[in-house]
Design a protein around this motif. Structure first.
Motif, PDB file in Angstrom:
ATOM      1  N   ASN A  28       1.982   5.173   1.414  1.00 44.70           N
ATOM      2  CA  ASN A  28       0.998   4.648   2.356  1.00 44.70           C
ATOM      3  C   ASN A  28      -0.176   5.589   2.596  1.00 44.70           C
ATOM      4  N   SER A  29      -0.093   6.802   2.082  1.00 41.71           N
ATOM      5  CA  SER A  29      -1.213   7.736   2.236  1.00 41.71           C
ATOM      6  C   SER A  29      -2.247   7.580   1.128  1.00 41.71           C
ATOM      7  N   THR A  30      -1.913   6.799   0.106  1.00 41.07           N
ATOM      8  CA  THR A  30      -2.772   6.721  -1.079  1.00 41.07           C
ATOM      9  C   THR A  30      -4.148   6.139  -0.774  1.00 41.07           C
ATOM     10  N   THR A  31      -4.180   5.058  -0.010  1.00 43.69           N
ATOM     11  CA  THR A  31      -5.444   4.340   0.188  1.00 43.69           C
ATOM     12  C   THR A  31      -6.510   5.192   0.863  1.00 43.69           C
ATOM     13  N   THR A  32      -6.110   6.173   1.643  1.00 45.40           N
ATOM     14  CA  THR A  32      -7.092   6.980   2.374  1.00 45.40           C
ATOM     15  C   THR A  32      -7.826   7.975   1.486  1.00 45.40           C
ATOM     16  N   VAL A  33      -7.314   8.240   0.286  1.00 43.34           N
ATOM     17  CA  VAL A  33      -7.923   9.267  -0.573  1.00 43.34           C
ATOM     18  C   VAL A  33      -8.651   8.668  -1.773  1.00 43.34           C
ATOM     19  N   ILE A  34      -8.649   7.341  -1.897  1.00 38.43           N
ATOM     20  CA  ILE A  34      -9.259   6.708  -3.072  1.00 38.43           C
ATOM     21  C   ILE A  34     -10.720   7.129  -3.271  1.00 38.43           C
ATOM     22  N   ALA A  52      -2.632   3.631  -6.627  1.00 38.89           N
ATOM     23  CA  ALA A  52      -1.706   2.851  -5.804  1.00 38.89           C
ATOM     24  C   ALA A  52      -0.835   1.951  -6.678  1.00 38.89           C
ATOM     25  N   THR A  53      -1.450   1.324  -7.698  1.00 40.67           N
ATOM     26  CA  THR A  53      -0.691   0.455  -8.594  1.00 40.67           C
ATOM     27  C   THR A  53       0.379   1.241  -9.346  1.00 40.67           C
ATOM     28  N   ALA A  54       0.004   2.435  -9.824  1.00 39.24           N
ATOM     29  CA  ALA A  54       0.959   3.265 -10.564  1.00 39.24           C
ATOM     30  C   ALA A  54       2.139   3.659  -9.689  1.00 39.24           C
ATOM     31  N   ARG A 106       1.893  10.143 -10.442  1.00 37.37           N
ATOM     32  CA  ARG A 106       2.224   9.234  -9.336  1.00 37.37           C
ATOM     33  C   ARG A 106       3.374   8.300  -9.710  1.00 37.37           C
ATOM     34  N   ALA A 107       3.381   7.823 -10.962  1.00 37.81           N
ATOM     35  CA  ALA A 107       4.471   6.950 -11.396  1.00 37.81           C
ATOM     36  C   ALA A 107       5.797   7.704 -11.403  1.00 37.81           C
ATOM     37  N   ALA A 108       5.775   8.957 -11.869  1.00 38.03           N
ATOM     38  CA  ALA A 108       7.009   9.754 -11.884  1.00 38.03           C
ATOM     39  C   ALA A 108       7.487  10.045 -10.468  1.00 38.03           C
TER      40      ALA A 108
END
Length: 400
Positions: A28-34, A52-54, A106-108
């Protein structure tokens, strides 16, 4: 009751919660750093959202990989492999000079983190303990955007490293799950080792990958999901003791529990993406973020309290409350006349999905033969995590 693997003594729930919750915080922290990520790596904002998708793709792949490890190698090996994935992914993210390397990291991270969530639920043992874990996942995840925006002041990479604290719980798990010699009788092992069903694993991974990629590839991904689903169905029929055992999928109570968890999880993740968009014309971005945080925290705490009382309330009440809460969430988001009620839909949604995950997980393990219980709980967890793929896809469809 969830069938627990043989171990020295019950693992403290705080360690299981620590094992599971950092993944939701990191997600949930991903969107803030895009935006910062895009500028730093020299890519477009649209390409940067693949981060985010990965993570979503890796998360749902972690569950089937863990199912295979649990069935063939046991809890100890599954924990070590998933911890290694989290560590490897974090190291890649920390130093990734390109978007491709970042996505691999991110996927790993997510694959390992998703596996650790599955292990935590498998080891929970009771609905109240599972409830503490799932409520913790929801509650900690609610702080993801706030943690992301705060830590990005240091560096945009820091919020993407929040999966790492899960590794602090790994030693506690390993201490309580002793090594069992491979030559020991099956009933003395942590889980009955079985021949690896490579085809079944690949079909499941293909299916969940196609679902995750629906928002990106649309009809191609839908077609791939349909073909993989058909092939998987035929494979399960031909391979009764394969990766997905027939005694599990032919148990009506298990199918019902898995379907309920997947449906409620899909609804929750869809609302998590759509509700902020519905509130854009009424509130500022800061207010939307704050109110969403409050609602998610409220729903998660309510879930924790509910699962502790579920045994006293009885199965009839619980089976009524959970779908009712999920339906209320959808109704509020669809027809509520005031913004605060629209925002409240996320509280009902996170309550329904986290409580359902805890309560139904105990049933999913109890209704199948003893030798398949750990596998059933792991497959059930996969169905829950699939909501993280279906939900955003549904939200994308609804918002276009």
């Amino acid at each position: 009751m969830i069938a627990e693997p043989v171990h020295k003594e019950r693992i403290a729930v705080r360690y299981l919660a620590l094992l599971a919750t950092p993944t939701s915080l990191s997600a949930n922290s991903t969107t803030t750093v895009i935006p910062d990520l895009a500028r730093a790596l020299g890519v477009s904002a649209a390409d940067a959202t693949w981060a985010a998708t990965a993570f979503g793709w890796g998360g749902v792949l972690g569950a089937p990989l863990t199912v295979a490890l649990l069935r063939t190698r046991g809890i100890r090996a599954a924990t070590l492999v998933n911890a290694a994935l989290v560590l490897l992914g974090t190291l890649l993210v920390a130093g990734a000079p390109t978007l491709a390397m970042l996505l691999a990291g991110r996927a790993a991270q997510a694959a390992g983190g998703g596996g650790l969530i599955t292990i935590a639920i498998t080891l929970a043992g009771t609905a109240s303990r599972a409830g503490a874990i799932t409520a913790g996942v929801g509650l900690v995840g609610a702080f993801g955007p706030l943690a992301g925006s705060t830590l990005s002041a240091i560096s945009w990479r820091v919020p993407l490293l929040l999966s790492l604290p899960a590794l602090l719980a790994v030693p506690a798990v390993l201490r309580h799950v002793p090594t069992v010699p491979r030559h020991a009788p099956v009933h003395h092992r942590q889980d009955a080792a079985t021949r690896t069903d490579t085809i079944g694993i690949l079909l499941v991974m293909t299916l969940v990958s196609a679902f995750v990629l629906i928002p990106r590839l649309e009809l191609v991904a839908v077609a791939a999901a349909a073909v993989a689903g058909l092939l998987l169905t035929l494979h399960v029929r031909r391979t009764p003791a394969g990766f997905i055992p027939q005694p599990v999928v032919r148990t009506r109570a298990f199918v019902t529990a898995a379907a309920a968890a997947c449906t409620l999880s899909t609804s929750y993740f869809a609302l998590l993406y759509t509700v902020p968009r519905l509130l854009e014309h009424h509130w500022t971005t800061e207010r939307i973020g704050l109110v969403t945080l409050i609602m998610l925290a409220t729903g998660s705490i309510a879930s924790l309290l509910f699962t502790r009382r579920a045994a006293q309330l009885g199965p009839a009440v619980t089976r009524s409350v959970l779908p009712a809460a999920g339906a209320t969430a959808v109704a509020l988001a669809s027809v509520a006349p005031w913004p605060v009620l629209v925002a409240a839909s996320t509280a009902f949604a996170v309550f329904a999905t986290t409580a359902a995950m805890a309560w139904y997980a105990t049933r999913a393990g109890a209704v199948v033969p003893q030798e398949h219980r750990a596998t059933a709980v792991s497959l059930f967890t996969l169905c829950y995590q699939l909501g993280g793929a279906f939900g955003p896809a549904l939200a994308t469809f609804l918002l276009t």
